[in-house]
Motif scaffolding. Structure first.
Motif, PDB file in Angstrom:
ATOM      1  N   THR A   1       0.810  -1.216   0.000  1.00 26.76           N
ATOM      2  CA  THR A   1       0.000   0.000   0.000  1.00 26.76           C
ATOM      3  C   THR A   1       0.843   1.266   0.000  1.00 26.76           C
ATOM      4  OG1 THR A   1      -0.186   0.044   2.419  1.00 26.76           O
ATOM      5  CG2 THR A   1      -1.902  -1.142   1.199  1.00 26.76           C
ATOM      6  N   THR A   2       2.111   1.175   0.409  1.00 30.51           N
ATOM      7  CA  THR A   2       2.959   2.365   0.404  1.00 30.51           C
ATOM      8  C   THR A   2       3.298   2.801  -1.012  1.00 30.51           C
ATOM      9  OG1 THR A   2       5.050   1.121   0.442  1.00 30.51           O
ATOM     10  CG2 THR A   2       4.012   1.617   2.566  1.00 30.51           C
ATOM     11  N   GLY A   3       3.219   1.879  -1.971  1.00 33.30           N
ATOM     12  CA  GLY A   3       3.602   2.189  -3.340  1.00 33.30           C
ATOM     13  C   GLY A   3       5.099   2.342  -3.536  1.00 33.30           C
ATOM     14  N   LYS A   4       5.900   1.931  -2.545  1.00 36.67           N
ATOM     15  CA  LYS A   4       7.349   2.147  -2.611  1.00 36.67           C
ATOM     16  C   LYS A   4       8.147   0.864  -2.772  1.00 36.67           C
ATOM     17  CE  LYS A   4       7.171   6.439   0.057  1.00 36.67           C
ATOM     18  NZ  LYS A   4       7.658   7.160   1.253  1.00 36.67           N
ATOM     19  N   LEU A   5       7.486  -0.289  -2.875  1.00 33.01           N
ATOM     20  CA  LEU A   5       8.216  -1.537  -3.062  1.00 33.01           C
ATOM     21  C   LEU A   5       8.690  -1.666  -4.503  1.00 33.01           C
ATOM     22  CD1 LEU A   5       6.975  -2.186  -0.273  1.00 33.01           C
ATOM     23  CD2 LEU A   5       6.657  -4.541  -1.078  1.00 33.01           C
ATOM     24  N   SER A   6       9.885  -2.172  -4.677  1.00 34.34           N
ATOM     25  CA  SER A   6      10.419  -2.405  -6.013  1.00 34.34           C
ATOM     26  C   SER A   6       9.640  -3.527  -6.695  1.00 34.34           C
ATOM     27  CB  SER A   6      11.897  -2.798  -5.916  1.00 34.34           C
ATOM     28  OG  SER A   6      12.392  -3.196  -7.170  1.00 34.34           O
ATOM     29  N   THR A   7       9.378  -3.365  -7.973  1.00 31.72           N
ATOM     30  CA  THR A   7       8.702  -4.403  -8.755  1.00 31.72           C
ATOM     31  C   THR A   7       9.674  -5.170  -9.642  1.00 31.72           C
ATOM     32  OG1 THR A   7       8.172  -2.787 -10.472  1.00 31.72           O
ATOM     33  CG2 THR A   7       6.509  -3.161  -8.763  1.00 31.72           C
ATOM     34  N   SER A   8      10.953  -4.933  -9.474  1.00 29.08           N
ATOM     35  CA  SER A   8      11.959  -5.659 -10.251  1.00 29.08           C
ATOM     36  C   SER A   8      12.043  -7.112  -9.790  1.00 29.08           C
ATOM     37  CB  SER A   8      13.325  -5.002 -10.078  1.00 29.08           C
ATOM     38  OG  SER A   8      14.339  -5.805 -10.657  1.00 29.08           O
ATOM     39  N   ASP A   9      12.318  -8.005 -10.717  1.00 25.50           N
ATOM     40  CA  ASP A   9      12.546  -9.413 -10.394  1.00 25.50           C
ATOM     41  C   ASP A   9      14.033  -9.766 -10.442  1.00 25.50           C
ATOM     42  OD1 ASP A   9       9.909 -10.277  -9.878  1.00 25.50           O
ATOM     43  OD2 ASP A   9       9.480 -10.350 -12.029  1.00 25.50           O
ATOM     44  N   GLU A  10      14.889  -8.771 -10.524  1.00 24.10           N
ATOM     45  CA  GLU A  10      16.335  -9.001 -10.541  1.00 24.10           C
ATOM     46  C   GLU A  10      16.904  -8.656  -9.165  1.00 24.10           C
ATOM     47  OE1 GLU A  10      18.458  -7.495 -14.116  1.00 24.10           O
ATOM     48  OE2 GLU A  10      16.524  -6.538 -14.540  1.00 24.10           O
ATOM     49  N   PRO A  11      17.296  -9.654  -8.367  1.00 25.51           N
ATOM     50  CA  PRO A  11      17.774  -9.372  -7.011  1.00 25.51           C
ATOM     51  C   PRO A  11      18.931  -8.388  -6.953  1.00 25.51           C
ATOM     52  CG  PRO A  11      17.350 -11.710  -7.269  1.00 25.51           C
ATOM     53  CD  PRO A  11      17.213 -11.110  -8.633  1.00 25.51           C
ATOM     54  N   ASP A  12      19.798  -8.397  -7.972  1.00 25.73           N
ATOM     55  CA  ASP A  12      20.952  -7.501  -7.966  1.00 25.73           C
ATOM     56  C   ASP A  12      20.614  -6.070  -8.377  1.00 25.73           C
ATOM     57  OD1 ASP A  12      22.360  -9.715  -7.261  1.00 25.73           O
ATOM     58  OD2 ASP A  12      23.503  -9.890  -9.120  1.00 25.73           O
TER      59      ASP A  12
END
Length: 404
Positions: A203-214
């Motif tokens: 809900t914060t809208g601040k999580l990364s949506t990338s699937d690349e851990p690096d």
């Protein structure tokens, strides 16, 4: 004369290491622990990476009677407390019950336990809901269970200020020590890697949506796109300096200064308040910018948050005026547990003369920061500044000083 509060014991539960020795070794070697969530199926969510603790088996550390009544977060906190007390050489049986207190921080509480019991309620009926649901989900449960397990009847409480909470709890521990309580267990552990907790974080809208851990969590990088959450944190044993020395305790460092502020309402036109928190902490420590040997940055991982922090650091220290590091790039942001883990890293830096690195980030030169990258940097660390921010506008800063 003001009583000094010092740290005599550390207990660490982090995605890249359980216990101080393993965590510190992994951190100095740049080992990161970000990866696809395994504790539930994340495929239906826009964010799918986290910093999980892979090797923690509660049954190996805690009595079986505690397991049915505790969430994963409380199990981690109890074990980290055991390790911290052992590290401090502080046997609770040797202290009077009212000479020991517990003040922790929490951003969520036992969300995984709560989700399980709500599922029982919806799918099976109220008679299948555990009586322990009445407290196992509660954000104050870690403080309560630590107090009960160790017979600690002194000041107790919990601080709830999201990612800034860990520093706020340690500051409250210092206040209680100054009021006369010889020993306070403090710090924080958070762990809400379950669908219920995951949705709350999204809900914060601040999580990364990338699937690349690096490439998913890149504070102060041009490609910053949000942060990766994690679980874990650190528990610290704080004591009155005189009492600690009298019993021959090893002292990691002194809690020398603290400052906290709240950002103004968005759209108000007023500036962020992180710099003010930093300045208050320095003043409280009787220090100025020249006395700080390293900054453990909050490292929001989004352009707006990174810019705010970089400006605050440049305003106080000047461009590239102090080494800056973000070791949480290896663990993810641990909410209230993140800042206590940074405190532990800062104290270990003082002990060993090594600043841990920031990993994966290719720093944007526009920020003007001297980021420690790739490998540890040898340095004499006499004083360290730890910054932490929480969703909702919370800002906290803490100065640690090496013991004389």
């Amino acid at each position: 004369m003001t009583t000094s509060a010092v740290v005599t014991g550390l207990g660490v539960a982090a995605p890249n290491g359980l216990g101080v020795k393993d965590y510190w070794s992994a951190t100095l070697s740049g080992k990161h622990a970000l990866g696809r969530v395994t504790r539930f199926d994340p495929s239906g969510y826009p964010s799918r990476l986290a910093g999980e603790i892979p090797a923690f088996v509660a049954e190996n550390h805690l009595p079986s009677r505690l397991l049915p009544q505790t969430d994963r977060v409380t199990r981690l906190a109890l074990v980290a407390t055991d390790w911290a007390l052992e590290d401090a050489g502080a046997d609770p049986a040797a202290f009077a019950a009212f000479d020991m207190g517990v003040i922790t921080a929490s951003a969520a509480g036992g969300f995984e336990f709560g989700q399980g019991e709500l599922q029982n309620l919806w799918s099976r009926g109220s008679q299948y809901v555990s009586a322990y649901q009445s407290f196992a989900w509660f954000y104050a449960v870690n403080s309560g269970q630590i107090s009960i397990r160790n017979g600690m009847k002194g000041p107790a409480g919990v601080v709830v200020s999201e990612g800034a909470g860990g520093l706020d709890a340690v500051a409250q521990a210092r206040r209680q020590i100054r009021k006369g309580t010889p020993l306070i267990v403090t710090g924080a552990v958070d762990a809400s890697l379950c669908p219920w907790g995951w949705v709350a974080q999204l809900t914060t809208g601040k999580l990364s949506t990338s699937d690349e851990p690096d490439r998913a969590y890149l504070p102060f990088d041009r490609d910053a796109r949000g942060y990766v959450p994690g679980e874990g944190g650190a528990i610290l044993i704080t004591e009155d300096a005189h009492s600690a020395r009298a019993r021959g305790a090893r002292i990691y460092g002194e809690i020398a200064g603290y400052g906290a502020t709240i950002d103004p309402r968005p759209g108000s036109g007023r500036p962020p308040a992180l710099r003010k928190a930093l300045e208050i902490a320095l003043a409280d420590a009787g220090a100025d910018a020249r006395d700080i040997d390293v900054v453990f940055a909050d490292g929001a991982g989004d352009p707006a948050g990174d810019l705010t922090e970089a400006r605050a650091l440049n305003d106080v220290f000047g461009q590239r005026g102090v080494p800056v590091t973000v070791p949480k790039t290896m663990t993810g942001r641990l909410y209230s547990g993140g800042a206590p883990l940074d405190l532990a890293a800062a104290l270990l830096s003082m002990r060993d003369g090594l600043i841990p690195p920031t990993v994966h980030t290719d720093p944007c030169t526009d920020y003007g920061l001297d980021l420690v990258l790739g490998r540890p940097r040898p340095a004499e660390v006499r004083a360290a500044l730890v910054l932490a921010r929480g969703n909702g506008g919370f800002n906290s800063a803490m100065v640690l000083r090496r013991p004389a």
